[in-house]
Write a protein that holds these residues in place. Structure first.
Motif, mmCIF file in Angstrom:
data_model
loop_
_atom_site.group_PDB
_atom_site.id
_atom_site.type_symbol
_atom_site.label_atom_id
_atom_site.label_comp_id
_atom_site.label_asym_id
_atom_site.label_seq_id
_atom_site.Cartn_x
_atom_site.Cartn_y
_atom_site.Cartn_z
ATOM 1 N N UNK A 1 0.788 -1.240 0.000
ATOM 2 C CA UNK A 1 0.000 0.000 0.000
ATOM 3 C C UNK A 1 0.819 1.287 0.000
ATOM 4 N N UNK A 2 2.053 1.255 0.511
ATOM 5 C CA UNK A 2 2.843 2.486 0.602
ATOM 6 C C UNK A 2 3.008 3.168 -0.748
ATOM 7 N N UNK A 3 2.962 2.379 -1.831
ATOM 8 C CA UNK A 3 3.200 2.924 -3.167
ATOM 9 C C UNK A 3 2.071 3.845 -3.641
ATOM 10 N N UNK A 4 0.898 3.760 -3.010
ATOM 11 C CA UNK A 4 -0.243 4.577 -3.435
ATOM 12 C C UNK A 4 0.041 6.070 -3.288
ATOM 13 N N UNK B 1 -3.200 10.403 -10.564
ATOM 14 C CA UNK B 1 -4.577 10.388 -11.039
ATOM 15 C C UNK B 1 -4.879 9.345 -12.095
ATOM 16 N N UNK B 2 -3.891 8.546 -12.453
ATOM 17 C CA UNK B 2 -4.075 7.541 -13.509
ATOM 18 C C UNK B 2 -4.011 6.106 -12.974
ATOM 19 N N UNK B 3 -3.963 5.980 -11.650
ATOM 20 C CA UNK B 3 -3.704 4.675 -11.036
ATOM 21 C C UNK B 3 -4.947 4.129 -10.349
ATOM 22 N N UNK B 4 -5.190 2.844 -10.533
ATOM 23 C CA UNK B 4 -6.247 2.144 -9.815
ATOM 24 C C UNK B 4 -5.653 1.024 -8.993
ATOM 25 N N UNK B 5 -6.426 0.543 -8.024
ATOM 26 C CA UNK B 5 -5.990 -0.565 -7.172
ATOM 27 C C UNK B 5 -7.079 -1.633 -7.165
ATOM 28 N N UNK B 6 -6.660 -2.892 -7.193
ATOM 29 C CA UNK B 6 -7.597 -4.010 -7.161
ATOM 30 C C UNK B 6 -7.008 -5.141 -6.327
ATOM 31 N N UNK C 1 -0.424 10.612 5.076
ATOM 32 C CA UNK C 1 0.757 11.126 4.387
ATOM 33 C C UNK C 1 1.500 10.062 3.592
ATOM 34 N N UNK C 2 1.506 8.825 4.086
ATOM 35 C CA UNK C 2 2.325 7.804 3.435
ATOM 36 C C UNK C 2 1.581 6.547 3.027
ATOM 37 N N UNK C 3 0.258 6.513 3.225
ATOM 38 C CA UNK C 3 -0.602 5.355 2.939
ATOM 39 C C UNK C 3 -0.116 4.073 3.614
ATOM 40 N N UNK D 1 -8.812 10.428 2.136
ATOM 41 C CA UNK D 1 -7.422 10.469 1.661
ATOM 42 C C UNK D 1 -7.010 9.159 1.000
ATOM 43 N N UNK D 2 -7.528 8.050 1.512
ATOM 44 C CA UNK D 2 -7.174 6.727 1.002
ATOM 45 C C UNK D 2 -8.458 5.974 0.646
ATOM 46 N N UNK D 3 -9.018 6.217 -0.515
ATOM 47 C CA UNK D 3 -10.293 5.591 -0.878
ATOM 48 C C UNK D 3 -10.248 4.069 -0.887
ATOM 49 N N UNK D 4 -9.078 3.478 -1.144
ATOM 50 C CA UNK D 4 -8.995 2.023 -1.173
ATOM 51 C C UNK D 4 -9.099 1.410 0.221
ATOM 52 N N UNK D 5 -8.982 2.246 1.266
ATOM 53 C CA UNK D 5 -8.978 1.722 2.622
ATOM 54 C C UNK D 5 -10.325 1.089 2.991
ATOM 55 N N UNK D 6 -11.407 1.581 2.359
ATOM 56 C CA UNK D 6 -12.732 1.039 2.686
ATOM 57 C C UNK D 6 -12.838 -0.437 2.332
#
Length: 425
Positions: free
Chosen positions: A267-270, A282-287, A339-341, A358-363
């Motif tokens: 996750x830190x790379x986000x 703004x061009x990156x997605x996570x799955x 700050x660092x995901x 700040x971290x939408x993928x956290x949900x």
């Protein structure tokens, strides 16, 4: 001791950063990883604790490579060195290093500890002692270029076969405009990162987790062989030959520069991929990482993360434990996450709206944790490092064409039988 200090200074080139208020009470040294922004965040948190308490802190930056860091820690601790008070350790190390750390339950109230995920506290408890406190929790994620997938009418892959096909399709369409573009980058160097990557492949095919919780060595099976063979097929097609020497930052560098369609990373790379100066902002997605094939197929992400432990050789264990308490507090974990995901280990933060913004993928991260596969560090205890080394050798040999997956896994089974003395860990 002089030999160890020389080794530290010359071979690993430690970076020491100090913060000392006027007339500091005591000085606490803390080792922090230098992976990504970890050192910066650790420095900021430790400095704030020093300001609040009137103590001083000394940061020691350690290698981002986990195996190098573990070897360094083992040398220091075996010598009874008091040079480091607080150690940042990997989640698979409590069993290996437990005898050198104090019981943090003496210093951190039980009510505060209850907020951490129970599985993490269990992981950090050895023979009834809480030898480390959860710092942040990790699990492998699939990063993808959502702009490129959208451009070609493609969706995030559900399984590894689909990832392979999607990566090839984008490469065929984009290589004429970007000759550096790669389909999939990951951690293929012969180190702990490859253990994490490959255990995800194996578990996603229903191939187990190397050694099961009952101590049975399970890795020599057709599903595991199929998973590793699939990965070998990526080399030179959707993944560059150089991926066999990639660690986390190598993969991130390629992806963040805009030269990869997919990336497996933590996750830190986000936060870094979406930094203001990032070419892919703004061009990156996570799955979720793709699942394998066959009846046992599932999504599987390697469980990772870091803990903080206090050396029993520390001259100031009370103050060192207080620094650990501060750095693992809800407030500090929230700051580090934004700050660092770095994902919190505290359950209460997963409903925090500011953090979710700040971290939408956290949900969805709790779902990722539910699919996480743990490395067999608990069952193998102090022998885990040997188990991981033997496993990495077998996988890396297969990826580099030194024998088939079936041959290397059969040899691995025999090696692990010797390490465990017939399955008795």
């Amino acid at each position: 001791m002089a030999r160890i200090v020389s080794f530290i200074a010359t071979a690993l080139a430690w970076l020491v950063i100090s913060f000392a208020p006027a007339q500091a009470k005591v000085t606490i040294s803390i080792s922090c990883s230098s992976l990504g922004v970890e050192l910066e965040l650790c420095q900021e948190g430790a400095n704030e604790w020093a300001k609040q308490t009137g103590n001083a802190v000394k940061l020691v930056a350690t290698p981002p490579d986990a195996q190098e860091r573990l070897a360094l820690y083992q040398q220091l601790l075996a010598a009874g060195s008091a040079d480091i008070d607080v150690f940042q350790i990997d989640v698979v190390w409590p069993g290996t290093l437990a005898t050198h750390f104090i019981d943090l339950k003496q210093y951190i109230p039980a009510e505060e500890l209850k907020d951490h995920f129970t599985t993490l506290l269990t992981n950090d408890t050895v023979d009834g002692k809480l030898v480390a406190a959860p710092f942040f929790v990790d699990a492998g994620l699939l990063y993808y270029r959502k702009d490129l997938l959208d451009k070609h009418g493609l969706k995030p892959p559900r399984d590894w076969a689909e990832l392979t096909q999607t990566a090839k399709a984008v490469l065929d369409a984009e290589r004429s405009s970007n000759g550096k573009l790669q389909g999939f980058v990951w951690q293929g160097r012969a180190y702990e990162g490859l253990t994490c990557n490959s255990i995800e492949w194996v578990a996603s095919f229903g191939g187990g987790s190397i050694v099961e919780t009952d101590g049975k060595i399970s890795i020599n099976n057709p599903q595991a062989a199929a998973a590793i063979t699939l990965a070998k097929g990526w080399i030179g097609t959707i993944s560059p030959e150089g991926v066999l020497n990639y660690a986390e930052e190598d993969a991130r560098g390629v992806f963040q520069s805009g030269n990869a369609v997919f990336m497996r990373n933590w996750p830190y790379a986000w936060a870094l991929a979406n930094a203001p100066d990032s070419p892919v902002k703004g061009k990156v997605g996570i799955a979720l990482l793709p699942q394998g094939s066959g009846s046992g197929a599932r999504h599987a992400a390697a469980l990772g993360g870091q803990d903080l432990a206090v050396s029993k050789y520390s001259a100031n264990p009370k103050e060192a434990a207080d620094l650990v308490r501060y750095l693992t507090s809800a407030e500090e974990q929230k700051r580090r996450a934004i700050k660092g995901s770095f994902n919190p280990t505290r359950k209460s933060l997963y409903g925090d709206q500011e953090l979710l913004s700040a971290l939408p993928f956290l949900k969805d991260f709790e779902a990722v944790l539910e699919s996480a596969v743990a490395r067999p560090s608990t069952v193998t205890g102090a022998k885990y490092n040997r188990v991981s080394s033997e496993y990495v050798r077998a996988v890396h040999n297969t990826l580099t064409g030194k024998g088939t997956a079936e041959e290397n896994l059969a040899n691995l089974e025999k090696a692990l039988e010797r390490v465990s003395r017939g399955g008795r860990w």
